[in-house]
Design a protein around this motif. Sequence first.
Motif, PDB file in Angstrom:
ATOM      1  N   GLY A  89      11.074   2.476 -53.789  1.00 61.37           N
ATOM      2  CA  GLY A  89      10.466   3.840 -54.057  1.00 61.37           C
ATOM      3  C   GLY A  89      10.377   4.104 -51.977  1.00 61.37           C
ATOM      4  O   GLY A  89       9.701   5.115 -51.883  1.00 61.37           O
ATOM      5  N   ALA A  90      10.434   3.382 -51.236  1.00 60.03           N
ATOM      6  CA  ALA A  90      10.217   2.841 -49.675  1.00 60.03           C
ATOM      7  C   ALA A  90      11.222   4.624 -49.412  1.00 60.03           C
ATOM      8  O   ALA A  90      10.612   5.346 -48.030  1.00 60.03           O
ATOM      9  N   ALA A  91      11.984   4.566 -49.742  1.00 60.15           N
ATOM     10  CA  ALA A  91      12.805   5.435 -49.175  1.00 60.15           C
ATOM     11  C   ALA A  91      12.368   7.258 -49.441  1.00 60.15           C
ATOM     12  O   ALA A  91      12.570   7.941 -48.376  1.00 60.15           O
ATOM     13  N   ASP A  92      11.557   6.732 -50.356  1.00 66.31           N
ATOM     14  CA  ASP A  92      10.843   8.064 -50.687  1.00 66.31           C
ATOM     15  C   ASP A  92       9.299   8.708 -49.660  1.00 66.31           C
ATOM     16  O   ASP A  92       8.603   9.746 -50.616  1.00 66.31           O
ATOM     17  N   LEU A  93       8.885   7.702 -48.817  1.00 71.64           N
ATOM     18  CA  LEU A  93       7.599   7.556 -48.518  1.00 71.64           C
ATOM     19  C   LEU A  93       7.708   7.749 -46.888  1.00 71.64           C
ATOM     20  O   LEU A  93       7.000   8.152 -46.785  1.00 71.64           O
ATOM     21  N   VAL A  94       9.017   7.706 -47.033  1.00 74.28           N
ATOM     22  CA  VAL A  94       9.515   7.975 -44.964  1.00 74.28           C
ATOM     23  C   VAL A  94      10.093   9.644 -44.987  1.00 74.28           C
ATOM     24  O   VAL A  94      10.618  10.119 -45.280  1.00 74.28           O
ATOM     25  N   PRO A  95       9.939   9.758 -44.212  1.00 73.18           N
ATOM     26  CA  PRO A  95      11.010  11.382 -42.970  1.00 73.18           C
ATOM     27  C   PRO A  95      12.378  10.931 -44.030  1.00 73.18           C
ATOM     28  O   PRO A  95      12.637   9.830 -43.390  1.00 73.18           O
ATOM     29  N   LEU A  96      13.052  12.368 -44.092  1.00 72.58           N
ATOM     30  CA  LEU A  96      14.016  12.532 -44.087  1.00 72.58           C
ATOM     31  C   LEU A  96      15.659  11.367 -43.851  1.00 72.58           C
ATOM     32  O   LEU A  96      15.765  10.978 -43.771  1.00 72.58           O
ATOM     33  N   TRP A  97      14.597  11.569 -41.826  1.00 70.14           N
ATOM     34  CA  TRP A  97      15.660  10.718 -41.372  1.00 70.14           C
ATOM     35  C   TRP A  97      15.476   9.094 -41.393  1.00 70.14           C
ATOM     36  O   TRP A  97      16.451   8.072 -41.385  1.00 70.14           O
ATOM     37  N   ALA A  98      14.428   8.873 -41.771  1.00 73.73           N
ATOM     38  CA  ALA A  98      14.124   7.226 -41.467  1.00 73.73           C
ATOM     39  C   ALA A  98      14.686   6.468 -43.129  1.00 73.73           C
ATOM     40  O   ALA A  98      15.523   5.860 -43.265  1.00 73.73           O
ATOM     41  N   SER A  99      14.819   8.089 -44.288  1.00 76.12           N
ATOM     42  CA  SER A  99      15.102   7.318 -45.350  1.00 76.12           C
ATOM     43  C   SER A  99      16.402   7.354 -45.038  1.00 76.12           C
ATOM     44  O   SER A  99      17.428   6.177 -45.654  1.00 76.12           O
ATOM     45  N   MET A 100      17.525   8.172 -44.852  1.00 75.69           N
ATOM     46  CA  MET A 100      18.848   7.893 -43.963  1.00 75.69           C
ATOM     47  C   MET A 100      19.485   7.169 -43.459  1.00 75.69           C
ATOM     48  O   MET A 100      20.010   5.853 -43.885  1.00 75.69           O
ATOM     49  N   SER A 127      33.594  -3.033 -53.156  1.00 76.11           N
ATOM     50  CA  SER A 127      34.010  -1.371 -52.692  1.00 76.11           C
ATOM     51  C   SER A 127      33.904  -0.717 -52.417  1.00 76.11           C
ATOM     52  O   SER A 127      32.844   0.106 -52.630  1.00 76.11           O
ATOM     53  N   LEU A 128      33.538  -0.078 -54.496  1.00 81.26           N
ATOM     54  CA  LEU A 128      32.870   0.002 -54.794  1.00 81.26           C
ATOM     55  C   LEU A 128      30.902   0.592 -54.369  1.00 81.26           C
ATOM     56  O   LEU A 128      30.604   1.828 -54.530  1.00 81.26           O
ATOM     57  N   LEU A 129      30.417  -0.608 -54.691  1.00 84.45           N
ATOM     58  CA  LEU A 129      28.751  -0.381 -53.743  1.00 84.45           C
ATOM     59  C   LEU A 129      29.081  -0.020 -52.923  1.00 84.45           C
ATOM     60  O   LEU A 129      27.920   1.156 -52.118  1.00 84.45           O
ATOM     61  N   LEU A 130      29.566  -0.508 -51.962  1.00 85.10           N
ATOM     62  CA  LEU A 130      30.224   0.125 -50.287  1.00 85.10           C
ATOM     63  C   LEU A 130      29.999   1.483 -50.432  1.00 85.10           C
ATOM     64  O   LEU A 130      29.287   2.363 -50.184  1.00 85.10           O
ATOM     65  N   GLU A 131      31.055   2.076 -50.997  1.00 82.96           N
ATOM     66  CA  GLU A 131      31.130   3.471 -51.441  1.00 82.96           C
ATOM     67  C   GLU A 131      30.408   4.581 -51.685  1.00 82.96           C
ATOM     68  O   GLU A 131      29.660   5.043 -51.244  1.00 82.96           O
ATOM     69  N   ALA A 132      29.417   3.860 -53.218  1.00 83.06           N
ATOM     70  CA  ALA A 132      28.545   4.430 -53.454  1.00 83.06           C
ATOM     71  C   ALA A 132      27.163   4.758 -52.729  1.00 83.06           C
ATOM     72  O   ALA A 132      26.400   4.833 -52.232  1.00 83.06           O
ATOM     73  N   GLY A 133      27.355   3.020 -52.353  1.00 84.61           N
ATOM     74  CA  GLY A 133      25.638   3.111 -50.610  1.00 84.61           C
ATOM     75  C   GLY A 133      25.556   3.975 -49.722  1.00 84.61           C
ATOM     76  O   GLY A 133      25.181   4.570 -48.744  1.00 84.61           O
ATOM     77  N   PHE A 134      27.376   4.016 -49.603  1.00 88.70           N
ATOM     78  CA  PHE A 134      27.276   5.014 -48.912  1.00 88.70           C
ATOM     79  C   PHE A 134      26.944   6.377 -48.720  1.00 88.70           C
ATOM     80  O   PHE A 134      26.288   7.134 -47.951  1.00 88.70           O
ATOM     81  N   LEU A 135      27.434   7.187 -50.175  1.00 92.56           N
ATOM     82  CA  LEU A 135      27.221   8.278 -50.155  1.00 92.56           C
ATOM     83  C   LEU A 135      25.426   8.130 -50.980  1.00 92.56           C
ATOM     84  O   LEU A 135      25.136   9.744 -50.441  1.00 92.56           O
ATOM     85  N   ALA A 136      24.981   7.411 -51.121  1.00 91.43           N
ATOM     86  CA  ALA A 136      22.945   8.123 -51.578  1.00 91.43           C
ATOM     87  C   ALA A 136      22.675   8.036 -50.068  1.00 91.43           C
ATOM     88  O   ALA A 136      21.693   8.383 -50.248  1.00 91.43           O
ATOM     89  N   ILE A 137      23.417   7.988 -48.310  1.00 89.10           N
ATOM     90  CA  ILE A 137      22.616   7.726 -47.533  1.00 89.10           C
ATOM     91  C   ILE A 137      22.229   9.833 -47.254  1.00 89.10           C
ATOM     92  O   ILE A 137      21.526  10.609 -46.650  1.00 89.10           O
ATOM     93  N   PHE A 138      23.534   9.990 -48.610  1.00 84.65           N
ATOM     94  CA  PHE A 138      23.528  11.684 -47.489  1.00 84.65           C
ATOM     95  C   PHE A 138      22.554  12.632 -48.781  1.00 84.65           C
ATOM     96  O   PHE A 138      22.829  13.775 -48.731  1.00 84.65           O
ATOM     97  N   LEU A 139      22.177  11.505 -49.733  1.00 85.93           N
ATOM     98  CA  LEU A 139      21.593  12.186 -51.271  1.00 85.93           C
ATOM     99  C   LEU A 139      19.766  12.648 -50.703  1.00 85.93           C
ATOM    100  O   LEU A 139      20.080  13.976 -51.524  1.00 85.93           O
ATOM    101  N   GLY A 140      19.284  12.203 -49.596  1.00 86.18           N
ATOM    102  CA  GLY A 140      18.232  12.679 -49.118  1.00 86.18           C
ATOM    103  C   GLY A 140      17.397  12.149 -49.637  1.00 86.18           C
ATOM    104  O   GLY A 140      17.347  11.108 -50.593  1.00 86.18           O
ATOM    105  N   ASN A 141      15.900  12.066 -49.930  1.00 82.74           N
ATOM    106  CA  ASN A 141      14.903  11.523 -50.583  1.00 82.74           C
ATOM    107  C   ASN A 141      13.638  13.147 -50.917  1.00 82.74           C
ATOM    108  O   ASN A 141      14.346  13.735 -51.658  1.00 82.74           O
ATOM    109  N   ASP A 142      12.747  11.830 -51.730  1.00 83.03           N
ATOM    110  CA  ASP A 142      12.338  13.539 -52.340  1.00 83.03           C
ATOM    111  C   ASP A 142      11.367  14.959 -51.253  1.00 83.03           C
ATOM    112  O   ASP A 142      10.471  15.636 -51.891  1.00 83.03           O
ATOM    113  N   THR A 143      11.404  14.919 -50.043  1.00 81.17           N
ATOM    114  CA  THR A 143      11.278  15.870 -49.120  1.00 81.17           C
ATOM    115  C   THR A 143      13.001  17.301 -49.250  1.00 81.17           C
ATOM    116  O   THR A 143      12.374  17.619 -48.364  1.00 81.17           O
TER     117      THR A 143
END
Length: 476
Positions: A89-100, A127-143
């Motif tokens: 849950g670390a990515a949901d405890l930080v600001p949006l820019w830090a999560s990305m 490749s699937l993990l990398l593509e999905a991982g890059f997509l996850a950057i832009f899904l945001g977090n709890d903010t």
Amino acid sequence: MEWFPAPEYWQGRLIFQRGLAVVYALAFLAAVLQFRALLGERGMLPIPRYLARTPFRRSPSLFHLHYSDRFFAVLAWSGAALAVAVALGAADLVPLWASMLLWFVLWVLYLSIVNVGQTWYSFGWESLLLEAGFLAIFLGNDTVAPPLLVLFAARWLLFRVEFGAGLIKMRGDRCWRDLTCLYYHHETQPMPGPLSWFFHHLPRPLHRVEVAANHFAQLVVPFGLFMPQPVASVAACLIIVTQLWLVFSGNFAWLNWVTLLLATTAVDARTYPVLPDAPPVPAPPAWFIGAVLAYVALVTVLSFWPIDNLLSSRQAMNASFDPLHLVNTYGAFGSITRVREEIVIEGTDDTHLTADTVWREYEFKGKPGDPRHRPGQWAPYHLRLDWLMWFAALSPSYARSWALPLAARLLCNDPDTLRLLRHCPFPDEPPHYLRARLYEYHFSTPRQLFRERIWWRRTLIGEFLPPLTLERIARR
């Protein structure tokens, strides 16, 4: 911009991102535990040698700046630690820019490994993990609420995984069209799991039903992902069920897990409420909207090549069209092996070979060897050497670059290489001679399993590598 946030997919984003972080952690852990023998400075395919002949533009990686085994270990351990933190849950405890930024760092670190991994990292799920991982950057977090456009990009990725796999089957082996492929597949797949024996012994009519259901799941269901709710949720749940079927029937690293995690992003919590409702959040900042729009535009442009590949009669499986692995094409098992062949490596400490020489077998962790050893459950962890041994049994050309280096390391009891194995028959002193033989393997019958306690029957086919010594390998 009311169309931008999609709070009804809050739970799907949570499951996807946390699950993907776990997969990242396992991928980094596999790199840490296996790289020295496979890719290290004294490995079978050394990274420094690869970097010397490969420019950065063809293979972007932090290792172009510096490489040492210690630096690789630090990078991989850092990736594993960061992935665990994000999973907790670390990515949901930080600001949006830090999560990305956290997701971006995970992606850069793993891209750096994949792009120097050579044969050992030539699998579609990288490749699937990398593509999905890059997509996850832009899904945001709890903010912020999940961006609807990125969620549709996830569905587009899931569509390519499923529909690409379905097309390659229909265009490939005839047994997919006459519904008989699963007469063989559970037995001949690269790394059977603990339940594969039981799947193989299902009645043949049920195997035909399995194939027909697979065609429906891969060629029809993916279109439902782009339909209004609740149809999209139903389609996603059907994909999750079929992926779990594949998880139980074999070992395909994290391919099935990332696929089913992608499917969770299409499940509308209003249709299937399984977690608490999303908390109220403010509108997303303008810079985040701009980043999402830029990402979606990039995916749109780069999708030309995967679409062209899907429409081509010469469809390629698991191809990347850019060195960053941003938008790829996927597919699996366009052809099915009817007979399983396995390489068995043996050694002897005799200095002179005779008809009475006693050869002792090495045992691998995942691939079949000892007929009495039950196949294990390894996925979503990935045993890279075991998988390549399956390809080498299909054709020696797959092992041309690493077969002799592997033999040389076994002949000197290289500790990093022995850690890749389940059992070394020479724990104290290395063997003098090493050889590899090719066997035909079949699952035992129910009678043989319950009376003789054997999972496999095997028959010697011939020689894969002749008896070798370190001196003979050095002369080749």
